[in-house]
Write a protein that holds these residues in place. Structure first.
Motif, PDB file in Angstrom:
ATOM      1  N   GLY A  33      17.894   9.590  29.628  1.00  0.00           N
ATOM      2  CA  GLY A  33      17.133   8.320  28.937  1.00  0.00           C
ATOM      3  C   GLY A  33      16.363   8.703  27.554  1.00  0.00           C
ATOM      4  N   GLU A  34      16.347   9.965  27.169  1.00  0.00           N
ATOM      5  CA  GLU A  34      15.774  10.336  25.857  1.00  0.00           C
ATOM      6  C   GLU A  34      16.688  10.061  24.731  1.00  0.00           C
ATOM      7  OE1 GLU A  34      14.461  14.421  26.488  1.00  0.00           O
ATOM      8  OE2 GLU A  34      14.339  14.380  24.176  1.00  0.00           O
ATOM      9  N   PHE A  35      16.096  10.023  23.668  1.00  0.00           N
ATOM     10  CA  PHE A  35      16.582   9.872  22.355  1.00  0.00           C
ATOM     11  C   PHE A  35      16.179  11.129  21.484  1.00  0.00           C
ATOM     12  CE2 PHE A  35      17.200   6.517  18.684  1.00  0.00           C
ATOM     13  CZ  PHE A  35      18.100   7.592  17.985  1.00  0.00           C
ATOM     14  N   ASN A 193      19.201   2.593  23.583  1.00  0.00           N
ATOM     15  CA  ASN A 193      18.349   3.620  24.281  1.00  0.00           C
ATOM     16  C   ASN A 193      17.401   3.055  25.448  1.00  0.00           C
ATOM     17  OD1 ASN A 193      15.702   5.389  23.900  1.00  0.00           O
ATOM     18  ND2 ASN A 193      17.436   6.384  24.784  1.00  0.00           N
ATOM     19  N   ARG A 194      16.561   2.066  24.574  1.00  0.00           N
ATOM     20  CA  ARG A 194      15.584   1.471  25.509  1.00  0.00           C
ATOM     21  C   ARG A 194      15.907   0.669  26.373  1.00  0.00           C
ATOM     22  NH1 ARG A 194      12.760   4.524  24.321  1.00  0.00           N
ATOM     23  NH2 ARG A 194      11.080   4.940  23.109  1.00  0.00           N
ATOM     24  N   GLU A 195      17.071  -0.547  26.201  1.00  0.00           N
ATOM     25  CA  GLU A 195      17.632  -1.346  26.980  1.00  0.00           C
ATOM     26  C   GLU A 195      18.411  -0.932  28.088  1.00  0.00           C
ATOM     27  OE1 GLU A 195      18.553  -4.961  24.652  1.00  0.00           O
ATOM     28  OE2 GLU A 195      16.944  -4.684  23.650  1.00  0.00           O
ATOM     29  N   THR A 196      19.153  -0.137  27.641  1.00  0.00           N
ATOM     30  CA  THR A 196      20.331   0.505  28.778  1.00  0.00           C
ATOM     31  C   THR A 196      20.121   1.794  29.239  1.00  0.00           C
ATOM     32  OG1 THR A 196      22.087   1.762  27.208  1.00  0.00           O
ATOM     33  CG2 THR A 196      22.098  -0.790  27.377  1.00  0.00           C
ATOM     34  N   GLY A 197      19.066   2.357  28.820  1.00  0.00           N
ATOM     35  CA  GLY A 197      18.535   3.880  29.130  1.00  0.00           C
ATOM     36  C   GLY A 197      19.787   4.933  28.724  1.00  0.00           C
ATOM     37  N   LEU A 198      20.650   4.604  27.802  1.00  0.00           N
ATOM     38  CA  LEU A 198      21.440   5.648  27.304  1.00  0.00           C
ATOM     39  C   LEU A 198      20.814   6.686  26.818  1.00  0.00           C
ATOM     40  CD1 LEU A 198      24.430   6.145  26.488  1.00  0.00           C
ATOM     41  CD2 LEU A 198      24.201   4.917  24.575  1.00  0.00           C
ATOM     42  N   SER A 199      21.268   7.949  27.130  1.00  0.00           N
ATOM     43  CA  SER A 199      20.715   9.144  26.546  1.00  0.00           C
ATOM     44  C   SER A 199      21.639   9.330  25.032  1.00  0.00           C
ATOM     45  CB  SER A 199      20.904  10.373  27.135  1.00  0.00           C
ATOM     46  OG  SER A 199      20.586  10.105  28.799  1.00  0.00           O
ATOM     47  N   ILE A 200      20.675   9.677  24.162  1.00  0.00           N
ATOM     48  CA  ILE A 200      21.108   9.757  22.785  1.00  0.00           C
ATOM     49  C   ILE A 200      20.809  11.197  22.252  1.00  0.00           C
ATOM     50  CG2 ILE A 200      21.159   8.787  20.479  1.00  0.00           C
ATOM     51  CD1 ILE A 200      20.826   6.309  21.593  1.00  0.00           C
TER      52      ILE A 200
END
Ligand code: ATP
Length: 248
Positions: A33-35, A193-200
């Motif tokens: 979940g981190e960017f 990143n914020r809305e879907t929790g995708l790690s970037i």
């Protein structure tokens, strides 16, 4: 590392042609979940690090000589790049790769490797991508080669999203784009990143914009990770701005 760490880069040393040393001691962790931004000057080793993460170095006569990279707890060096994509590790390479003679939408659809080809599901994913990049919805029927540089970069990112990544890796998404377009792209990444929790994980020379949107950053200098911290803290540091990033 606990289950909350999705990527571990541990003291990686890498060379090209068993000769040119590109990395000699790169370490960082990316939590789920981190960017995270990977910063550094031209030639510092950002691209090499990202290629190592996707196990793309062998294709360029590159090799990891020491250290290890773990994605979801498994060593990436034993997995083919395509297997890593299917496992959720998807990279947008430098230079906004898209098929110029296909429409924007055809480019997006072509990105869904290793997933169900059900039309309803594909349409659902397309809709999500158009929500994040409204510009792409307007240009869906346009040949990608006729769209702007920013739209091509968005198309490349959208293609990657069609593989439903768990970790999205981007190499220098700002390259060659106007400042306002760069902001648009980073804003969309932040929203994803914020809305879907995708790690970037994003490699960027443009540290100002990367530090504005990322949660954390790691700075590379001459193939070594010299500093990791919260983006908000790094933004404040004079030595960071003047020395590592070549800005005043
Ligand atoms: P850039 O912004 O230019 O992409 P970077 O920080 O991504 O810079 P890398 O491209 O990783 O840096 O380069 C790190 C070092 O490895 C440099 O000295 C570079 O010349 C060398 N290098 C990169 N790719 C190759 C290659 N395919 N063969 C040989 N040497 C390479």
């Amino acid at each position: 590392p606990g289950n909350d760490v999705i990527l571990v880069v541990d003291n990686v040393h890498a060379t090209y042609n068993h000769a040119i040393t590109a990395l000699h001691g790169v370490s960082f962790e990316l939590r789920r979940g981190e960017f995270l931004a990977l910063l550094g000057a031209n030639g510092a080793g950002k691209s090499t690090t990202l290629k190592a993460v996707s196990n793309l170095l062998p294709a360029e006569r590159g090799q990891i000589n020491a250290g290890a990279i773990g994605f979801e707890g498994g060593d990436v060096s034993h997995r083919r790049p395509g297997d890593l994509v299917r496992a959720g590790l998807v990279q947008v390479l430098e230079g906004r790769h898209c098929f110029k003679s296909l429409t924007v939408e055809e480019n997006l659809v072509s990105g869904g490797i290793g997933r169900s080809g059900r039309r309803a599901e594909i349409n659902q994913d397309l809709q999500r991508i158009y929500d994040f990049f409204p510009r792409l919805a307007e240009k869906r029927r346009t040949l990608a080669g006729l769209t702007s540089g920013g739209e091509q970069q968005m198309t490349a990112i959208g293609r990657a999203l069609m593989s439903r990544p768990r970790l999205l890796v981007l190499d220098e998404p700002s390259m060659g784009l106007a400042p306002l377009v760069v902001q648009d792209i980073f804003l969309a990444l932040k929203k994803l990143n914020r809305e879907t929790g995708l790690s970037i994980l994003v490699a960027e020379q443009n540290s100002a914009v990367a530090l504005k949107y990322a949660d954390h950053a790691t700075v590379l200098e001459n193939g070594v990770s010299v500093l990791t911290g919260a983006a908000a803290d790094l933004r404040q540091r004079e030595d960071m701005r003047a020395f590592y990033l070549g800005q005043q």
